[in-house]
Design a protein around this motif. Sequence first.
Motif, PDB file in Angstrom:
ATOM      1  N   ILE A  73       0.810  -1.217   0.000  1.00 18.28           N
ATOM      2  CA  ILE A  73       0.000   0.000   0.000  1.00 18.28           C
ATOM      3  C   ILE A  73       0.843   1.268   0.000  1.00 18.28           C
ATOM      4  O   ILE A  73       0.332   2.345  -0.289  1.00 18.28           O
ATOM      5  N   ALA A  74       2.143   1.150   0.327  1.00 18.92           N
ATOM      6  CA  ALA A  74       2.993   2.345   0.362  1.00 18.92           C
ATOM      7  C   ALA A  74       4.447   1.954   0.183  1.00 18.92           C
ATOM      8  O   ALA A  74       4.874   0.892   0.630  1.00 18.92           O
ATOM      9  N   VAL A  75       5.200   2.836  -0.482  1.00 20.42           N
ATOM     10  CA  VAL A  75       6.647   2.722  -0.593  1.00 20.42           C
ATOM     11  C   VAL A  75       7.211   4.054  -0.136  1.00 20.42           C
ATOM     12  O   VAL A  75       6.803   5.101  -0.640  1.00 20.42           O
ATOM     13  N   ARG A  76       8.119   4.021   0.832  1.00 14.88           N
ATOM     14  CA  ARG A  76       8.719   5.251   1.349  1.00 14.88           C
ATOM     15  C   ARG A  76      10.223   5.076   1.471  1.00 14.88           C
ATOM     16  O   ARG A  76      10.720   3.956   1.557  1.00 14.88           O
ATOM     17  N   THR A  77      10.938   6.185   1.472  1.00 14.66           N
ATOM     18  CA  THR A  77      12.391   6.153   1.627  1.00 14.66           C
ATOM     19  C   THR A  77      12.799   6.985   2.834  1.00 14.66           C
ATOM     20  O   THR A  77      12.047   7.860   3.287  1.00 14.66           O
ATOM     21  N   PHE A  78      14.003   6.689   3.346  1.00 12.36           N
ATOM     22  CA  PHE A  78      14.592   7.503   4.409  1.00 12.36           C
ATOM     23  C   PHE A  78      16.096   7.468   4.241  1.00 12.36           C
ATOM     24  O   PHE A  78      16.659   6.531   3.713  1.00 12.36           O
ATOM     25  N   SER A  79      16.766   8.554   4.671  1.00  6.72           N
ATOM     26  CA  SER A  79      18.216   8.610   4.491  1.00  6.72           C
ATOM     27  C   SER A  79      18.947   9.226   5.674  1.00  6.72           C
ATOM     28  O   SER A  79      20.143   9.396   5.615  1.00  6.72           O
ATOM     29  N   ASP A  80      18.274   9.537   6.741  1.00  4.61           N
ATOM     30  CA  ASP A  80      18.952  10.112   7.901  1.00  4.61           C
ATOM     31  C   ASP A  80      19.256   9.072   8.971  1.00  4.61           C
ATOM     32  O   ASP A  80      19.587   9.402  10.091  1.00  4.61           O
ATOM     33  N   GLY A  81      19.139   7.815   8.619  1.00  3.18           N
ATOM     34  CA  GLY A  81      19.412   6.741   9.570  1.00  3.18           C
ATOM     35  C   GLY A  81      18.195   6.275  10.334  1.00  3.18           C
ATOM     36  O   GLY A  81      18.204   5.214  10.931  1.00  3.18           O
ATOM     37  N   HIS A  82      17.143   7.072  10.336  1.00  2.00           N
ATOM     38  CA  HIS A  82      15.933   6.747  11.094  1.00  2.00           C
ATOM     39  C   HIS A  82      14.687   7.021  10.260  1.00  2.00           C
ATOM     40  O   HIS A  82      14.664   7.964   9.479  1.00  2.00           O
ATOM     41  N   ALA A  83      13.687   6.237  10.496  1.00  2.00           N
ATOM     42  CA  ALA A  83      12.343   6.501   9.979  1.00  2.00           C
ATOM     43  C   ALA A  83      11.392   6.299  11.138  1.00  2.00           C
ATOM     44  O   ALA A  83      11.401   5.243  11.780  1.00  2.00           O
ATOM     45  N   THR A  84      10.646   7.319  11.458  1.00  2.00           N
ATOM     46  CA  THR A  84       9.648   7.247  12.512  1.00  2.00           C
ATOM     47  C   THR A  84       8.379   7.870  11.964  1.00  2.00           C
ATOM     48  O   THR A  84       8.327   9.080  11.765  1.00  2.00           O
ATOM     49  N   ASN A  85       7.392   7.050  11.695  1.00  2.00           N
ATOM     50  CA  ASN A  85       6.166   7.539  11.083  1.00  2.00           C
ATOM     51  C   ASN A  85       4.943   7.001  11.801  1.00  2.00           C
ATOM     52  O   ASN A  85       4.905   5.834  12.183  1.00  2.00           O
ATOM     53  N   VAL A  86       3.958   7.862  11.965  1.00  2.00           N
ATOM     54  CA  VAL A  86       2.622   7.449  12.371  1.00  2.00           C
ATOM     55  C   VAL A  86       1.801   7.504  11.097  1.00  2.00           C
ATOM     56  O   VAL A  86       1.749   8.528  10.422  1.00  2.00           O
ATOM     57  N   ILE A  87       1.184   6.398  10.763  1.00  2.00           N
ATOM     58  CA  ILE A  87       0.507   6.284   9.478  1.00  2.00           C
ATOM     59  C   ILE A  87      -0.994   6.141   9.694  1.00  2.00           C
ATOM     60  O   ILE A  87      -1.435   5.301  10.480  1.00  2.00           O
ATOM     61  N   SER A  88      -1.752   6.988   8.998  1.00  2.00           N
ATOM     62  CA  SER A  88      -3.205   6.856   9.025  1.00  2.00           C
ATOM     63  C   SER A  88      -3.559   5.634   8.185  1.00  2.00           C
ATOM     64  O   SER A  88      -3.216   5.561   7.011  1.00  2.00           O
TER      65      SER A  88
END
Length: 120
Positions: A73-88
């Motif tokens: 349902i989703a593709v996301r990227t991160f590059s700062d070493g961390h990914a912190t997401n609250v997803i609806s």
Amino acid sequence: MAMGLIFSQSQPTAASSRKTSALQNASQTSVSTRRVTLSDTHQLHVIITAYDNNQNVSHQRYSYRLFRNGKRIAVRTFSDGHATNVISARPGNYSLRVYDQQKQVSFSGGISTSNQPHFV
């Protein structure tokens, strides 16, 4: 008799209602979680940290895919070493897959459901 009633009628706690699945690390190009069930009363949290071979936070570009009931349902990227997401998100069974094409990174974190940000 009153003692038995006190212990048998405990209130549910936030920790007991959370569902959490950690990333399963392996020396592959991707790692994933098991599915967690999201109810309509909780939020979906994605928390990922990438580490290099020396266990320092890695600042390369990584991607992750979020799946609901087995469908992406989703593709996301991160590059700062961390990914912190609250997803609806709607209720369903969710899993997460994180990708590293070089096999030289380990990931911690995973996916969880709750009303408060957290990860075990």
